[in-house]
Design a protein around this motif. Structure first.
Motif, mmCIF file in Angstrom:
data_model
loop_
_atom_site.group_PDB
_atom_site.id
_atom_site.type_symbol
_atom_site.label_atom_id
_atom_site.label_comp_id
_atom_site.label_asym_id
_atom_site.label_seq_id
_atom_site.Cartn_x
_atom_site.Cartn_y
_atom_site.Cartn_z
ATOM 1 N N ASP A 1 36.210 35.906 28.342
ATOM 2 C CA ASP A 1 35.445 35.735 27.107
ATOM 3 C C ASP A 1 34.100 35.073 27.378
ATOM 4 O OD1 ASP A 1 35.189 35.709 24.145
ATOM 5 O OD2 ASP A 1 35.260 33.540 24.429
ATOM 6 N N LEU A 2 34.048 34.198 28.374
ATOM 7 C CA LEU A 2 32.817 33.481 28.703
ATOM 8 C C LEU A 2 31.965 34.206 29.739
ATOM 9 C CD1 LEU A 2 34.132 29.797 28.760
ATOM 10 C CD2 LEU A 2 32.796 30.936 26.985
ATOM 11 N N GLY A 3 32.321 35.443 30.050
ATOM 12 C CA GLY A 3 31.477 36.264 30.916
ATOM 13 C C GLY A 3 31.757 36.148 32.394
ATOM 14 N N PHE A 4 32.823 35.452 32.768
ATOM 15 C CA PHE A 4 33.179 35.360 34.192
ATOM 16 C C PHE A 4 33.984 36.598 34.580
ATOM 17 C CE2 PHE A 4 32.415 30.989 33.021
ATOM 18 C CZ PHE A 4 31.817 30.434 34.151
ATOM 19 N N LYS A 5 33.589 37.231 35.651
ATOM 20 C CA LYS A 5 34.305 38.427 36.110
ATOM 21 C C LYS A 5 35.551 38.069 36.915
ATOM 22 C CE LYS A 5 30.278 41.484 36.236
ATOM 23 N NZ LYS A 5 29.365 40.551 35.551
ATOM 24 N N ASP A 6 35.590 36.837 37.418
ATOM 25 C CA ASP A 6 36.709 36.401 38.253
ATOM 26 C C ASP A 6 37.261 35.089 37.687
ATOM 27 O OD1 ASP A 6 38.476 35.593 40.169
ATOM 28 O OD2 ASP A 6 37.021 35.457 41.807
ATOM 29 N N PRO A 7 38.483 35.088 37.128
ATOM 30 C CA PRO A 7 39.059 33.852 36.577
ATOM 31 C C PRO A 7 39.166 32.730 37.609
ATOM 32 C CG PRO A 7 40.288 35.751 35.810
ATOM 33 C CD PRO A 7 39.331 36.258 36.855
ATOM 34 N N ALA A 8 39.356 33.086 38.869
ATOM 35 C CA ALA A 8 39.437 32.059 39.905
ATOM 36 C C ALA A 8 38.089 31.346 40.061
ATOM 37 C CB ALA A 8 39.862 32.677 41.234
ATOM 38 N N TYR A 9 37.001 32.100 39.964
ATOM 39 C CA TYR A 9 35.679 31.478 40.025
ATOM 40 C C TYR A 9 35.448 30.580 38.815
ATOM 41 C CZ TYR A 9 30.658 30.798 40.075
ATOM 42 O OH TYR A 9 29.423 30.217 40.056
ATOM 43 N N PHE A 10 35.910 31.025 37.632
ATOM 44 C CA PHE A 10 35.799 30.191 36.433
ATOM 45 C C PHE A 10 36.530 28.861 36.644
ATOM 46 C CE2 PHE A 10 38.190 28.875 32.578
ATOM 47 C CZ PHE A 10 37.130 28.333 31.868
ATOM 48 N N SER A 11 37.726 28.914 37.222
ATOM 49 C CA SER A 11 38.490 27.682 37.456
ATOM 50 C C SER A 11 37.755 26.752 38.407
ATOM 51 C CB SER A 11 39.880 28.019 38.003
ATOM 52 O OG SER A 11 40.654 28.689 37.023
ATOM 53 N N ARG A 12 37.138 27.320 39.455
ATOM 54 C CA ARG A 12 36.376 26.488 40.381
ATOM 55 C C ARG A 12 35.147 25.893 39.698
ATOM 56 N NH1 ARG A 12 37.545 30.868 43.808
ATOM 57 N NH2 ARG A 12 35.397 31.648 43.694
ATOM 58 N N PHE A 13 34.470 26.693 38.879
ATOM 59 C CA PHE A 13 33.309 26.239 38.110
ATOM 60 C C PHE A 13 33.714 25.074 37.205
ATOM 61 C CE2 PHE A 13 31.250 26.466 33.935
ATOM 62 C CZ PHE A 13 29.900 26.401 34.255
ATOM 63 N N PHE A 14 34.814 25.228 36.487
ATOM 64 C CA PHE A 14 35.269 24.199 35.562
ATOM 65 C C PHE A 14 35.667 22.931 36.320
ATOM 66 C CE2 PHE A 14 37.998 21.935 32.673
ATOM 67 C CZ PHE A 14 37.505 22.216 31.414
ATOM 68 N N GLN A 15 36.406 23.095 37.406
ATOM 69 C CA GLN A 15 36.844 21.951 38.214
ATOM 70 C C GLN A 15 35.640 21.168 38.736
ATOM 71 O OE1 GLN A 15 40.284 21.300 39.493
ATOM 72 N NE2 GLN A 15 39.422 19.371 40.250
ATOM 73 N N ARG A 16 34.618 21.871 39.181
ATOM 74 C CA ARG A 16 33.445 21.203 39.758
ATOM 75 C C ARG A 16 32.709 20.368 38.712
ATOM 76 N NH1 ARG A 16 28.404 23.403 40.083
ATOM 77 N NH2 ARG A 16 29.251 25.498 39.780
ATOM 78 N N LEU A 17 32.586 20.889 37.477
ATOM 79 C CA LEU A 17 31.823 20.185 36.449
ATOM 80 C C LEU A 17 32.660 19.192 35.654
ATOM 81 C CD1 LEU A 17 29.481 22.954 34.995
ATOM 82 C CD2 LEU A 17 29.024 21.288 36.782
ATOM 83 N N ALA A 18 33.924 19.520 35.417
ATOM 84 C CA ALA A 18 34.761 18.665 34.567
ATOM 85 C C ALA A 18 35.637 17.706 35.367
ATOM 86 C CB ALA A 18 35.639 19.530 33.661
ATOM 87 N N GLY A 19 35.779 17.952 36.662
ATOM 88 C CA GLY A 19 36.570 17.052 37.478
ATOM 89 C C GLY A 19 38.058 17.322 37.463
ATOM 90 N N ARG A 20 38.475 18.376 36.758
ATOM 91 C CA ARG A 20 39.885 18.781 36.756
ATOM 92 C C ARG A 20 39.962 20.256 36.413
ATOM 93 N NH1 ARG A 20 39.766 14.919 32.508
ATOM 94 N NH2 ARG A 20 40.965 13.568 33.886
ATOM 95 N N SER A 21 41.101 20.871 36.680
ATOM 96 C CA SER A 21 41.257 22.297 36.422
ATOM 97 C C SER A 21 41.330 22.562 34.922
ATOM 98 C CB SER A 21 42.529 22.815 37.087
ATOM 99 O OG SER A 21 43.675 22.316 36.406
ATOM 100 N N PRO A 22 41.052 23.806 34.479
ATOM 101 C CA PRO A 22 41.188 24.129 33.060
ATOM 102 C C PRO A 22 42.580 23.833 32.511
ATOM 103 C CG PRO A 22 40.025 25.882 34.209
ATOM 104 C CD PRO A 22 40.520 24.948 35.254
ATOM 105 N N SER A 23 43.618 24.181 33.270
ATOM 106 C CA SER A 23 44.987 23.949 32.793
ATOM 107 C C SER A 23 45.274 22.461 32.650
ATOM 108 C CB SER A 23 45.990 24.583 33.760
ATOM 109 O OG SER A 23 45.805 25.983 33.825
ATOM 110 N N ASP A 24 44.814 21.678 33.601
ATOM 111 C CA ASP A 24 45.025 20.235 33.528
ATOM 112 C C ASP A 24 44.253 19.636 32.363
ATOM 113 O OD1 ASP A 24 46.008 17.708 34.442
ATOM 114 O OD2 ASP A 24 44.063 17.323 35.339
ATOM 115 N N TYR A 25 43.022 20.099 32.161
ATOM 116 C CA TYR A 25 42.224 19.609 31.036
ATOM 117 C C TYR A 25 42.924 19.900 29.724
ATOM 118 C CZ TYR A 25 38.339 19.013 27.802
ATOM 119 O OH TYR A 25 37.542 18.609 26.751
#
Length: 300
Positions: free
Chosen positions: A270-294
């Motif tokens: 939905d947010l335009g990421f073609k690879d969910p794994a890259y989205f998870s890495r992006f989120f982890q890098r900026l938020a300090g935790r994985s999307p699922s953990d958040y």
């Protein structure tokens, strides 16, 4: 000071707090909570917006702010307060150390309380640094944050008489704010042309963040160099232009994780990421935790 110039309302988003914040505002007329909590949800880079049905008072006990109230621009340090009546366009940028309280009042309620003070009472936005108030207002400047802190506690409590306490405290706060509203504002902040470019950039981000535009495309659309765009963003927000674009994606990801039942994969697409794994890495890098953990921590 002119309010809501012709045509401006059509271009400036109205943040309906009750809908945008999922929240406490839909069922109550008075709400007070920490600035830090609101900033964690909406971000500390608040592009120009308005609230059609709410009067808001922001009190900062710490940190500094770059602030736009209609066409006026300020740079101020805490302790400070600024008032935005309904429909008034405003924008602000604060650092991570900024905290305090935000009091939100439904327009009809505030108008009724202020009727005795006259039709123009608190009808114009203003900002005042409380460390700079005249000697005769020092006690009031000290009392105001105490009342707001108590109002925040009453907003979070379910104790008997909490609504009555909120009304009494909110009226006392409005009296103090009314008396402080005539004081001179802080020094002027960044140049108007810089604010204009910054707001245009934020508008483009809002329109295209799901498309993951490159910085050179943003700069070309704005008619400036990447270096100029980056310089203005660092000057106003203390952040590079790329981080501002990434922060908007992160903000939307957080909202979807908290307030939707969509899977992490679905949110990534939905947010335009073609690879969910890259989205998870992006989120982890900026938020300090994985999307699922958040999501798990916020829903616990």
């Amino acid at each position: 000071m002119s309010r809501n110039p012709r045509g401006l309302g059509a271009r400036i988003p109205n943040i309906d707090i009750g809908k945008a914040y999922d929240s406490p505002y839909e069922s109550v007329d008075i709400h007070c909570e920490s600035f830090g909590r609101l900033a964690a949800f909406f971000g500390r880079n608040m592009p120009v917006h308005r609230h059609d049905r709410f009067l808001q008072l922001h009190y900062l006990a710490s940190g500094d702010i770059r602030l736009q109230l209609e066409e006026d621009h300020y740079q101020a340090r805490a302790p400070l307060l600024f008032l935005t009546p309904p429909t008034v366009p405003h924008a602000f940028i604060t650092g991570p150390e900024a905290d305090g309280q935000v009091l939100t009042l439904r327009q009809e309620l505030a108008r009724g309380w202020l009727a005795e003070a006259g039709p123009d009472a608190l009808s114009a936005p203003f900002c005042v640094e409380l460390a700079e108030v005249p000697a005769e207002w020092v006690d009031m400047a000290r009392r105001l944050p105490e009342r707001l802190a108590q109002l925040q506690r009453e907003s979070e409590a379910q104790a008997p008489g909490a609504e009555l306490a909120r009304q009494a405290l909110a009226q006392l706060v409005l009296v103090d704010v009314l008396r402080l509203s005539g004081l001179p504002g802080p020094r002027q902040g960044p140049r108007r042309d810089e604010w204009r470019l910054y707001h245009r950039f934020n508008g483009l981000i809002e329109a295209h963040y799901r498309e993951h535009w490159s910085l050179d495309r943003y700069a070309a659309e704005l008619g400036v160099s990447e270096a100029r765009l980056n310089d203005v963003c660092r000057r106003l927000a203390d952040l590079p232009s790329k981080r501002l674009a990434h922060d908007r994606l992160l903000q939307e990801a957080k909202r979807l994780l908290i307030y939707s039942a969509a899977s992490v994969h679905a949110i990534a697409y939905d947010l335009g990421f073609k690879d969910p794994a890259y989205f998870s890495r992006f989120f982890q890098r900026l938020a300090g935790r994985s999307p699922s953990d958040y999501r798990a921590r916020r829903q616990a």
